[in-house]
Design a protein around this motif. Structure first.
Motif, short mmCIF file in Angstrom:
data_model
loop_
_atom_site.label_atom_id
_atom_site.label_comp_id
_atom_site.label_asym_id
_atom_site.label_seq_id
_atom_site.Cartn_x
_atom_site.Cartn_y
_atom_site.Cartn_z
N VAL A 44 6.30 10.31 10.64
CA VAL A 44 7.06 9.28 9.96
C VAL A 44 6.16 8.62 8.92
O VAL A 44 5.00 8.32 9.18
CB VAL A 44 7.57 8.21 10.96
CG1 VAL A 44 8.35 7.13 10.24
CG2 VAL A 44 8.42 8.86 12.04
N SER A 45 6.70 8.39 7.75
CA SER A 45 5.97 7.73 6.68
C SER A 45 6.23 6.24 6.75
O SER A 45 7.38 5.80 6.89
CB SER A 45 6.43 8.30 5.33
OG SER A 45 5.73 7.69 4.29
N CYS A 46 5.15 5.47 6.66
CA CYS A 46 5.31 4.00 6.64
C CYS A 46 4.10 3.37 5.96
O CYS A 46 3.02 3.97 5.92
CB CYS A 46 5.51 3.46 8.04
SG CYS A 46 4.02 3.28 9.01
N PRO A 47 4.25 2.15 5.45
CA PRO A 47 3.12 1.44 4.86
C PRO A 47 2.06 1.16 5.93
O PRO A 47 2.41 0.92 7.10
CB PRO A 47 3.72 0.14 4.35
CG PRO A 47 5.19 0.35 4.33
CD PRO A 47 5.49 1.39 5.34
N PRO A 48 0.80 1.19 5.58
CA PRO A 48 -0.28 0.96 6.56
C PRO A 48 -0.13 -0.36 7.32
O PRO A 48 -0.41 -0.41 8.52
CB PRO A 48 -1.55 0.95 5.72
CG PRO A 48 -1.21 1.63 4.45
CD PRO A 48 0.26 1.44 4.23
N SER A 79 0.82 -1.20 0.00
CA SER A 79 0.00 0.00 0.00
C SER A 79 0.86 1.25 0.00
O SER A 79 2.04 1.24 0.31
CB SER A 79 -0.89 0.00 1.24
OG SER A 79 -1.64 -1.17 1.31
N GLU A 80 0.20 2.35 -0.33
CA GLU A 80 0.86 3.66 -0.31
C GLU A 80 1.24 4.01 1.13
O GLU A 80 0.45 3.80 2.05
CB GLU A 80 -0.08 4.73 -0.85
CG GLU A 80 -0.24 4.69 -2.35
CD GLU A 80 1.04 5.07 -3.08
OE1 GLU A 80 1.68 6.06 -2.72
OE2 GLU A 80 1.39 4.34 -4.02
#
Length: 100
Positions: free
Chosen positions: A18-22, A2-3
């Motif tokens: 922080v960016s991470c996959p769901p 996923s995005e």
């Protein structure tokens, strides 16, 4: 996969995005809570002053726990494998006696 999503984490009274996959969100939040608690414990001990030093000490403590835990698991796994090997050998001997 996923995005990536932006997750807001709170570590030692600071907010981090922080960016991470769901599918990894839960693990990331759990890691952040563990880090936050470790850093708070170090800060509350009064032996280490400064956020940067507290962060380094927390990283060292967590790394040490991870490495020694991994070694302990290896020892336990080797012991279990040896027990299985011994049991298989005993079973083979018992079967050989029974067939004779």
């Amino acid at each position: 996969m996923s995005e990536p999503q932006t997750v807001i984490l709170h570590i030692l009274d600071k907010e981090y995005r922080v960016s991470c996959p769901p599918e990894e969100r839960s693990n990331l939040e759990q890691a952040a809570r563990h880090l936050d608690q470790t850093m708070r414990d170090i800060r509350n001990s009064g032996k280490v002053i400064g956020v940067e030093r507290i962060a380094v000490m927390a990283a060292l403590n967590i790394s040490h726990d991870m490495l020694t835990g991994g070694r302990q698991k290896d020892v336990e796994l080797n012991s279990q494998q040896q027990q299985i090997t011994d049991l298989v050998s005993r079973l083979d001997q018992a079967l050989a006696r029974h067939q004779a």
